[in-house]
Design an enzyme around this catalytic site. Structure first.
Site, short mmCIF file in Angstrom:
data_model
loop_
_atom_site.label_atom_id
_atom_site.label_comp_id
_atom_site.label_asym_id
_atom_site.label_seq_id
_atom_site.Cartn_x
_atom_site.Cartn_y
_atom_site.Cartn_z
N ASN A 10 0.93 -1.13 0.15
CA ASN A 10 -0.19 0.16 0.00
C ASN A 10 0.96 1.16 0.10
O ASN A 10 1.27 1.60 1.00
CB ASN A 10 -0.87 -0.05 1.12
N LYS A 12 0.19 4.28 -0.39
CA LYS A 12 -0.30 5.52 0.25
C LYS A 12 -0.35 6.49 -0.73
O LYS A 12 -0.12 6.42 -1.86
CB LYS A 12 -0.03 5.61 1.67
N HIS A 97 -9.60 1.45 4.33
CA HIS A 97 -8.47 1.64 5.18
C HIS A 97 -8.83 2.62 6.40
O HIS A 97 -9.53 3.44 6.14
CB HIS A 97 -7.24 2.08 4.33
N GLU A 99 -7.21 4.81 7.53
CA GLU A 99 -6.85 6.21 7.07
C GLU A 99 -8.30 6.98 6.27
O GLU A 99 -8.30 8.10 6.63
CB GLU A 99 -5.64 6.35 6.60
N GLU A 167 -5.69 -4.52 10.51
CA GLU A 167 -4.77 -3.64 10.66
C GLU A 167 -5.02 -2.81 12.03
O GLU A 167 -5.63 -1.89 11.74
CB GLU A 167 -4.65 -2.73 9.53
N GLY A 173 2.20 2.26 10.86
CA GLY A 173 3.48 3.41 10.53
C GLY A 173 3.99 3.61 12.07
O GLY A 173 4.86 4.69 12.04
N SER A 213 2.87 -2.10 10.30
CA SER A 213 4.60 -2.18 10.75
C SER A 213 5.14 -3.64 10.28
O SER A 213 5.64 -3.96 11.23
CB SER A 213 4.70 -1.77 12.16
N GLY A 235 4.63 1.44 4.67
CA GLY A 235 5.98 1.87 4.56
C GLY A 235 7.20 1.04 3.97
O GLY A 235 7.92 1.40 2.91
#
Ligand code: PGA
Length: 252
Positions: A10, A12, A97, A99, A167, A173, A213, A235
């Site tokens: 992902n 992002k 997601h 976010e 998640e 993150g 993570s 990430g």
């Protein structure tokens, strides 16, 4: 029940044209170097989908988007329809997601509508669920995740069309991860809820990814768990080496 492991990136809201093309080319190179036992997916931002698709040509890496609208077309300024994504060469779309749930107030009911629209357009949905830190600390994790699964996954969904990603919001993150026991506890319970909703056979086939993570160093432990069928990686998916090493360390 054998489920093919999925390693999904992902990206992002990261990358300009050149970054996206370079990252895709590096992923393609690395994927080519070995025979893999897993399915690779990369989900760049909308602006990079076309360039990444071209850069990945010939590689066994599927393309995914990070959201879609519920409608096929129409007066929805700034939105992207699932049909447009399919037309562009996407086979997956990440939905719900945390976010997006936080930044765009997406509810599970909306996620479900999007998943129905995605299926109609021929896209597979990666439906995200997960608890916040406050929910974890007040012992509500299993209830929250069960509710999100019940309300976000369309009735009658098939394992061929839907992948779940657990998640924990506080692990995204942050460099923090739940323990292996905590991950397995949620995943096995998600599978039970899926069995109640979709039947045991379908639930047994449906992949449940862990995200939050994930790094090369923790991939082996996380992805060896019985009900963990892959990873949704943020990430670490922005570095081709890390992304591929996660798959390698997970024994893909
Ligand atoms: P992270 O993000 O790997 O950077 O924690 C995961 C995700 O949000 O999908």
């Amino acid at each position: 029940m054998s489920r093919k492991m999925m390693i999904a990136g992902n990206w992002k809201m990261n990358g300009l044209q050149q970054d996206g093309v370079e990252l895709a080319a590096a992923v393609k190179q690395a994927v080519k170097a070995k025979k893999w036992n897993c399915e690779f997916v990369v989900c760049p931002p909308f602006t990079l989908l076309y360039a990444v698709k071209k850069a990945l040509r010939g590689a066994k890496v599927a393309l995914g988007a990070q959201d879609c609208h519920t409608a096929e077309k129409g007066a929805h300024t700034g939105d992207i329809s699932p049909l447009m994504l399919k037309d562009l060469g996407c086979s997956y779309v990440i939905l719900g997601h945390s976010e997006r749930r936080a930044d765009h107030k997406e509810s599970s009911a909306m996620v479900k509508e999007k998943a129905i629209a995605a299926k109609k357009a021929g896209l597979k949905a990666i439906i995200c669920i997960g608890e916040t830190l406050a929910e974890r600390e007040s012992g509500k994790t299993l209830d929250i995740c069960a509710k999100q699964v019940r309300e976000s996954v369309p009735d009658g969904a098939k394992a061929a069309d839907v992948v779940i990603a657990y998640e924990p919001v506080w692990a995204i993150g942050s460099g923090k991860t739940p323990t292996a026991e905590q991950v397995e506890e949620v995943h096995s319970q998600v599978r039970k809820v899926l069995a109640q909703k979709l039947g045991k056979a379908e639930a047994g086939k449906m992949r449940i990814l862990y995200g939050g993570s994930v790094k090369p160093a923790n991939a082996a432990q996380m992805l060896a768990l019985e009900d963990v069928d892959g990873a949704l990686i943020g990430g670490a998916s922005l570095k081709a080496d890390d992304f591929i090493n996660i798959a390698a360390n997970a024994g893909c």
